[in-house]
Design a protein around this motif. Structure first.
Motif, short mmCIF file in Angstrom:
data_model
loop_
_atom_site.label_atom_id
_atom_site.label_comp_id
_atom_site.label_asym_id
_atom_site.label_seq_id
_atom_site.Cartn_x
_atom_site.Cartn_y
_atom_site.Cartn_z
N LYS A 4 -3.96 39.93 28.40
CA LYS A 4 -3.71 38.52 28.16
C LYS A 4 -2.25 38.36 27.74
O LYS A 4 -1.69 39.21 27.04
N ALA A 5 -1.64 37.27 28.19
CA ALA A 5 -0.25 37.00 27.83
C ALA A 5 -0.14 36.63 26.35
O ALA A 5 -1.08 36.10 25.75
N LYS A 6 1.02 36.93 25.79
CA LYS A 6 1.33 36.61 24.39
C LYS A 6 2.52 35.65 24.37
O LYS A 6 3.30 35.58 25.32
N MET A 7 2.67 34.99 23.26
CA MET A 7 3.80 34.08 23.09
C MET A 7 5.14 34.80 23.34
O MET A 7 6.05 34.23 23.91
N SER A 8 5.22 36.05 22.95
CA SER A 8 6.46 36.81 23.11
C SER A 8 6.77 37.13 24.58
O SER A 8 7.87 37.58 24.89
N ASP A 9 5.83 36.88 25.48
CA ASP A 9 6.03 37.14 26.91
C ASP A 9 6.65 35.95 27.64
O ASP A 9 7.04 36.07 28.80
N TYR A 11 9.40 34.13 27.82
CA TYR A 11 10.71 34.15 28.48
C TYR A 11 10.69 35.00 29.75
O TYR A 11 11.26 34.61 30.78
N GLU A 12 10.03 36.14 29.70
CA GLU A 12 9.94 36.99 30.90
C GLU A 12 9.07 36.35 31.98
O GLU A 12 9.39 36.43 33.17
N ILE A 13 7.97 35.71 31.58
CA ILE A 13 7.10 35.03 32.54
C ILE A 13 7.89 33.91 33.22
O ILE A 13 7.85 33.76 34.44
N MET A 26 7.12 28.33 44.76
CA MET A 26 6.13 27.90 43.76
C MET A 26 6.77 26.88 42.83
O MET A 26 7.99 26.69 42.88
N LEU A 27 5.94 26.23 42.04
CA LEU A 27 6.45 25.25 41.08
C LEU A 27 7.17 25.96 39.94
O LEU A 27 6.68 26.98 39.45
N PRO A 28 8.29 25.42 39.49
CA PRO A 28 8.95 26.00 38.32
C PRO A 28 8.13 25.75 37.06
O PRO A 28 7.29 24.85 37.03
N ARG A 29 8.37 26.52 36.05
CA ARG A 29 7.70 26.35 34.76
C ARG A 29 8.74 26.25 33.66
O ARG A 29 9.70 27.03 33.63
N SER A 33 5.86 24.17 29.02
CA SER A 33 4.60 24.27 29.77
C SER A 33 3.97 25.66 29.61
O SER A 33 2.75 25.79 29.55
N LEU A 34 4.80 26.69 29.51
CA LEU A 34 4.26 28.04 29.34
C LEU A 34 3.70 28.25 27.93
O LEU A 34 2.63 28.84 27.77
N TYR A 35 4.41 27.77 26.92
CA TYR A 35 3.89 27.92 25.56
C TYR A 35 2.56 27.19 25.39
O TYR A 35 1.65 27.69 24.75
N THR A 36 2.42 26.02 26.01
CA THR A 36 1.19 25.25 25.82
C THR A 36 0.03 25.74 26.69
O THR A 36 -1.11 25.39 26.43
N THR A 37 0.33 26.56 27.69
CA THR A 37 -0.75 27.09 28.55
C THR A 37 -0.84 28.62 28.51
O THR A 37 -1.48 29.22 29.37
#
Length: 149
Positions: A4-9, A11-13, A26-29, A33-37
């Motif tokens: 499972k992804a972590k908050m610390s991931d 920036y790399e995601i 693909m759609l940019p993020r 949007s990444l922190y909330t999902t």
């Protein structure tokens, strides 16, 4: 390793996803949007770096969407994408989803994994919320696929 992804991931995601988004694949993020999902995402980590990511976002009743599916260039066709998708399918089943759909520019990969092409109009209107933010809207060239899980 898939996890499972972590908050610390985040920036790399974001970097991985947006490298493909810059090519219109693909759609940019955004970071927001990444922190909330972040709970939607699984990652493939190797030597402390994110090599791949995939999310499943609940959209309607028992329907989820495969989102932001990306594997680092030079690491494709090594089974990483299959492992990520399998982990996301398992996670989706655990929360009660019975179907997954994807909007993609790479339908062959998903067809090999049991997804079948459908008309986008057959999906709930709720999914269009993300579509209106796409640079290709309303002239989308993505394929729509769905799978019973």
């Amino acid at each position: 390793m898939i996890r499972k992804a972590k908050m610390s991931d985040v920036y790399e995601i974001k970097s991985l996803i947006n490298s493909y988004a810059s090519e219109g694949c693909m759609l940019p993020r955004s970071l927001d949007s990444l922190y909330t999902t972040i709970r939607d995402f699984m990652v493939f980590e190797e030597n402390g770096h994110i090599i791949g990511c995939c999310g499943v976002h609940p959209d309607w009743e028992d329907l989820g969407e495969v989102v932001s599916f990306a594997v680092a260039r030079g690491r494709t066709r090594q089974g990483i994408g299959t492992e990520l998708l399998d982990a996301c399918v398992k996670d989706a089943k655990e929360v009660g989803m019975n179907q997954l759909f994807v909007l993609t520019s790479s339908p062959l990969f998903f067809e090999k994994k049991g997804f079948v092409q459908i008309k986008r109009e057959d999906l709930p209107w709720k999914i269009w919320a993300d579509c209106v933010n796409c640079s290709k809207y309303p002239d989308c060239d993505s394929a729509s696929l769905i799978k019973e899980i």
